[in-house]
Design a protein around this motif. Sequence first.
Motif, PDB file in Angstrom:
ATOM      1  N   PRO A  54       0.824  -1.202   0.000  1.00 34.55           N
ATOM      2  CA  PRO A  54       0.000   0.000   0.000  1.00 34.55           C
ATOM      3  C   PRO A  54       0.855   1.247   0.000  1.00 34.55           C
ATOM      4  O   PRO A  54       1.974   1.271   0.527  1.00 34.55           O
ATOM      5  N   PRO A  59      -4.865   4.734   3.329  1.00 42.11           N
ATOM      6  CA  PRO A  59      -5.521   3.841   2.386  1.00 42.11           C
ATOM      7  C   PRO A  59      -6.978   4.208   2.225  1.00 42.11           C
ATOM      8  O   PRO A  59      -7.650   4.598   3.166  1.00 42.11           O
ATOM      9  N   ASP A  61      -9.910   2.729   2.201  1.00 45.21           N
ATOM     10  CA  ASP A  61     -10.617   1.494   2.512  1.00 45.21           C
ATOM     11  C   ASP A  61     -12.060   1.537   2.060  1.00 45.21           C
ATOM     12  O   ASP A  61     -12.617   0.548   1.625  1.00 45.21           O
ATOM     13  N   LEU A 469      -2.354  -5.551  -3.657  1.00 46.64           N
ATOM     14  CA  LEU A 469      -3.723  -5.102  -3.403  1.00 46.64           C
ATOM     15  C   LEU A 469      -4.697  -5.583  -4.472  1.00 46.64           C
ATOM     16  O   LEU A 469      -5.808  -6.028  -4.144  1.00 46.64           O
ATOM     17  N   HIS A 515      -7.141  -3.613   1.758  1.00 43.05           N
ATOM     18  CA  HIS A 515      -6.134  -2.953   2.597  1.00 43.05           C
ATOM     19  C   HIS A 515      -6.031  -3.639   3.960  1.00 43.05           C
ATOM     20  O   HIS A 515      -4.929  -3.854   4.493  1.00 43.05           O
ATOM     21  N   TYR A 518      -4.248  -6.984   3.524  1.00 40.86           N
ATOM     22  CA  TYR A 518      -2.806  -6.864   3.314  1.00 40.86           C
ATOM     23  C   TYR A 518      -2.084  -6.790   4.662  1.00 40.86           C
ATOM     24  O   TYR A 518      -1.093  -7.485   4.896  1.00 40.86           O
TER      25      TYR A 518
END
Length: 525
Positions: A54, A59, A61, A469, A515, A518
């Motif tokens: 990322p 992020p 999301d 991602l 996200h 990850y």
Amino acid sequence: EPLPPPLPKKQLQRAESLPEQGPSHHCQGDPTPRPGSVLYSVPAPCLRHEEGAPSPTAPRDRPSCGPKKALTKSQSLGEAVAGSSPQKGPSPSLRELTFGTADGELGQLLHSPAGVCGVLLGCQAATLARLSARIQEELVGQEEQQQLLEAELVGKRWGALRILEPEPCCESGDAWYFRVGFTFGQSQLQLAAKVPKPCCSSPGVQSSLGTHCSIQRLLGRFTDRLPRELLLPGNPGEQSQSPSRQEPACPATHPVLQVLICAEVPHQTLADFVRGSQGWHRTSPGHYERLGCLLLLQLCLGLEHLQGQNVGQGDLSPENLLLVQCPCPPGSQQGKKEPLGLSLPRLLISSFFKAKEKQRPCSTSQEQDWAKGLAAPTSPAADELKLGRLIYQILHVDISLEDALGFRSNRVPEIPSLSIYSAGLRRLAALLLHRDPSRRASIPQARSILQVLLWGPRQELFARSRKTLPLLQSWVEVKRALLLLRFAENSAGAGGRAGLEEWLCCQYFQEVTEHTLYQVTQDLY
């Protein structure tokens, strides 16, 4: 004379000629959900601009929940799909789309393959939310009915209840539970009468915690003398010292006791379950440890709810965590596919302390903070540390407080590898019991790790493909679609209705993002 207005054909050509984002950046035609909509958790369908880890920026999301700006005549056709048409009115909401939706309404969303992608992803998320709500309603009952029942129980005492069993159906560390009946309209309900042990009652804290599937729900309370037919056991400590007091003893004088009416009728505590499941753990380790993950997940969800309320903390000792057997849905194969006693029960937090300040105290060393969290039930660090210790107890690994405090010598009790869940639970316990508070896993992180252990993605997903991602996002989208297909197949076949495990799975795929996955897979694997 004034010049005539420009031709409509000229305006359309101008709109079509403007550049569009294209499907390589994100799928067009995904209507923005309303504030509070279940679509807040749907990731942007095709975020393909990142190929590695990322970006260092925050992020994305969840998409914005705010309303889109009004369309202008210079906007592209792809953007017009997601907005409202000045000629045909607003596009239908994805939550309102069904198989019977008129083709005229569907046509507003199908101008491009990217638009179809957004429609499908949005409909899947909306369907998961509806399924989750229906299953939850079957598990805990309709909220309106529960509120009516609370109003009906106001002022009621033992005389309005039917005692179904004279002995307690369950004894926890802080209360006895008796099964009672109550007539509510045309229905005959089974409820639990909770008789707190001396100095163990906290109904004021419990009644202000709100409704949650993992929190014991109080429907009413009263103070009255114990009926003569009820057998109230003596003090367990005294019984163990005096062999002549092994049988329940009815007090000579019936005391006036506070009684709490609970919606759920427990059949045992988590401590009872762990003591009686050692044989199942040896013969069916995979099934048992999966069941342990599901119980821990329910506990994490309840703790997250309590942390959000900021009014109380739950007692995580196994003696005060209740198990409530879920009714077996009609047509279910539950009894045929799993050993007797290993069906998934609901786990309830039933004992509470008044909340203290959430800010972690400044200790002279990390070890002092760590030891304080294990020893004090209301310490801000208690939830994470006691959850880590509970993992060992569920897996039948002896871990006393002294063993936990000996972690400073790096002699961590070994969790044997008996199933595909063992290594993940071992890793989670180590993260929760870390001496450094800044590196210790939080309750939301523990919940996410348990969800990945239960439903993936597993490590083999990254055996041939580098973790990115886009890969994780594609995995979420495919698994979400396959989950809905499983629900459809089960409803048409002999799979029976969905239950508690299916509801927990719906919760996961309704909210998870690439996200989050990850980071969680980084921590776990």
